[in-house]
Design an enzyme around this catalytic site. Structure first.
Site: not given
Lengths: 330, 327
Positions: B63, B132
């Site tokens: 990322e 999440h």
């Protein structure tokens, strides 16, 4: 020309002059810091001049450069005017970053100089992206990214090496291995201190260079730049070097002994190259004195220019946070 | 124009991406599994086949590197759209977003703009548990130099991307995971959205409810329920969380005299906290009651359905908050 080959006098004199400009600039910065004319964190490049000078002399005008917080040498070697860099130290409008960045964040887009980045490892992904843009636009340029050996411990180093190699991007990674990440010696932070081997594991050419030898750095960089420019993907250079002074102006240097510093000072890149050029008959006392005088005058001029520079009014504080629209900040 | 054309929020996001890719050769999409997989949530399905691997680029699970590469590429003259699977994963790129994207223009004295769009899924409601499901847009909204937007309707899902791409600064687009199946009309396809303004989604005279994301839909449902009891709620879709359009909220509060802020994130240091403070500063004398807040419970979002439901904003909780400010 290899590391042992004779030095081309014209190149040698050019590198010598560039290194001396950095050295004298840095020494003046130390004085100005002591007299409180400049503030903040200031990280001097004294001892490491051969790296930035040798690498950047081998680049072209369309190439991009990403540097670290120890970026004065890179900025000067890249062609930023000494006036604009010194004015930045003073936080003046005439500074290369308009006074918003300071010592650690020198920028000049006109010279393809995309900043000193003060997050260790933080500049590497940026360099990968600049190279991605260079490839997508077909600009023909490459990106050179400087970082210290301390960055090798960061995840961003490994992510960036992988991405650049995976996508065959035109990046030259220049690891300035000065043996200490602030006060932490390389062998105290890395399980394998052969950094070129780590880089090679990502599938890119990687080799170590004597970073105290400016012509050798220049030679290695020329080879590396040719490979990167040919489109074969990134190259990694590990440049062995040493900073002669403290990490920053706050550093009491409790982590290394004077004998070690003295050993490296014996390999001073400026004195070494000057001796070589004298041996070749390309430099004599008069030539050296003229060079010193020229550089001293340039430093004096830069300081005078910075001191006379413009103090930005505080009313402008919130400028440059967002693009200006119709003359006003968002 | 097709007046009866109904699409899902997911399809609308895809239409926005397709329009962006088709409209400018400099634009490309990159992120984890955006290509062959079709996007973690199916948003970019088919775009690799339509635009090819140079325009739709799968990245490694890095990322920080691919967000940073997006920043560098934006500086270098192309127009990347970077997708991060979820806001939780964006924390691995926080250095690049906060230390580079948000600062480069300022640190360089205005020389280096970062016209980058970062899209990510936010929010809970799908039993995905605590890594999440979070709604961290308020964190990003704290940071000068970033623009933070949240499409909460089908039309905004399609159009906000085009506006974000037209912006000269980094824009973070928070797409709510619980809204992917939301349906709505999209008669004209993607239409750019004014990213500077909040918008009134439902007019009402009694109470203002300001929200975005899933909380907006909980608020609209609550308004419907309250209308049956004769309470007219005005629902403001904040749309942009930075810069926060408090003027639209203040104008609404001048009409209603009451404010409830509903948000999917946590209460402490949230969007509601900021909005309540601004209304207290600039609209205090328009208020007939203390400001009410509805937010996620102060807990990492749990897996078990009854616990997750209890943690999140619901129409019942919004309605309860509205009744409280009316009593």
């Amino acid at each position: 020309m290899g590391a042992d080959a004779p030095v081309d006098p014209a190149l040698g004199l050019r590198l010598l002059r560039a290194m001396l400009r950095v050295r004298r600039f840095e020494e003046r910065c130390a004085e100005l810091y002591s007299s409180t004319a400049i503030r903040g964190f200031v990280h001097l490049y004294v001892g490491e001049e051969a790296v930035a000078v040798g690498v950047l002399d081998a680049l072209g005008p369309d190439d991009a450069v990403v540097a670290t917080y120890r970026d004065h040498g890179h900025a000067l070697a890249r062609g930023l005017s000494m006036r604009s860099v010194m004015a930045e130290m003073y936080g003046k409008v005439e500074g290369c970053s308009g006074g918003r960045g300071g010592s650690m964040h020198l920028f000049d887009v006109g010279h393809g100089f995309y900043g000193g980045n003060a997050i260790v490892g933080g500049g590497l992904p940026l360099a990968v992206g600049l190279a991605l843009a260079q490839r997508r636009t077909g600009s023909g340029g490459i990106t050179v990214c400087f970082f210290g050996e301390g960055a090798v411990a960061e995840g961003e180093f490994h992510e960036s090496m992988n991405l650049a190699a995976l996508w065959d991007l035109p990046v030259l990674f220049c690891c300035e291995n000065n043996l200490y990440a602030m006060g932490t010696a390389l062998e105290r932070s890395e399980s394998n201190v052969d950094l070129a081997v780590k880089a090679a594991s990502y599938g890119m050419p990687a080799w170590a260079v004597d970073g105290m030898d400016a012509p050798a750095v220049h030679h290695a960089t020329s080879r590396a730049v040719a490979a990167v420019r040919s489109g074969d993907g990134p190259v990694f250079l590990e440049l062995h070097t040493y900073r002669f002074r403290a990490h920053s102006m706050y550093d009491p240097e409790r982590y290394r002994d004077h004998e070690e510093v003295d050993r490296w000072r014996d390999r001073d890149p400026i004195e070494t190259l000057a001796a070589t050029l004298r041996g070749l008959g390309a430099l004599d006392d008069a030539g050296w004195d003229a060079l010193e005088a020229e550089v001293a005058a340039e430093v004096d001029d830069a300081v005078a220019h910075a001191e006379a520079g413009t103090v930005e009014p505080v009313e402008d504080l919130t400028r440059h946070v967002y693009a200006e629209r119709n003359g006003t900040a968002l | 124009m097709n007046p009866d054309r109904t699409v899902t929020y997911r399809e609308a996001l895809r239409e926005g991406l397709r329009a962006a890719l088709a409209g400018d050769d400099r634009v490309f999409l990159m992120g984890e599994d955006v290509g062959r997989y079709g996007g973690c949530f199916g948003v970019s399905l088919g775009l690799l086949e339509e635009f090819g691997p140079e325009r739709v680029m799968d990245t490694p699970l890095s990322e920080s590197a691919f967000v940073g590469a997006g920043i560098g590429a934006a500086i270098g003259g192309v127009r990347p759209i970077v997708e991060i699977m979820t806001v939780n994963f964006s924390l691995l790129a926080l250095d690049q977003i906060v230390n580079n994207a948000a600062t480069l223009r300022h640190m360089s004295g205005g020389q280096v703009g970062v016209p980058l769009v970062i899209r990510m899924t936010t929010g809970a409601g799908r039993q995905l548990a605590a890594q999440h499901s979070h709604s961290l847009e308020a964190w990003y909204a704290h940071v000068p130099g970033l623009r933070v937007v949240a499409p909460s309707t089908v039309a905004d899902a399609a159009g906000m991307l085009l506006s974000a791409l037209a912006d000269p600064d980094p824009v973070l687009v928070f797409e709510h995971g619980a809204l992917f199946g939301l349906t709505g009309e999209l008669p004209d396809g993607p239409v750019p959205v004014d990213l500077d303004r909040a918008v009134v989604r439902r007019p009402g005279r009694d109470v203002t409810v300001a929200a975005h994301g899933a909380a907006l839909h909980a608020s609209l449902a609550a308004a419907e329920e309250l209308a049956a009891d004769g309470v007219e709620v005005e629902v403001v879709d904040l749309r942009t969380l930075r810069p926060l359009d408090h003027d639209t909220v203040l104008a609404s509060v001048r009409r209603t005299g009451r404010l409830v802020v509903a948000e999917d994130g946590w209460r402490s240091g949230g969007i509601g906290a900021e909005l309540a403070a601004r209304v207290a500063e600039q609209g205090f004398w328009d208020l007939d009651a203390p400001v009410g807040r509805v937010a996620a419970a102060e807990v990492p979002i749990p897996y078990a359905k009854q616990l997750e439901d209890a943690a999140l904003v619901s129409p019942v909780r919004v309605a309860s908050a509205v009744r409280a400010v009316l009593s």
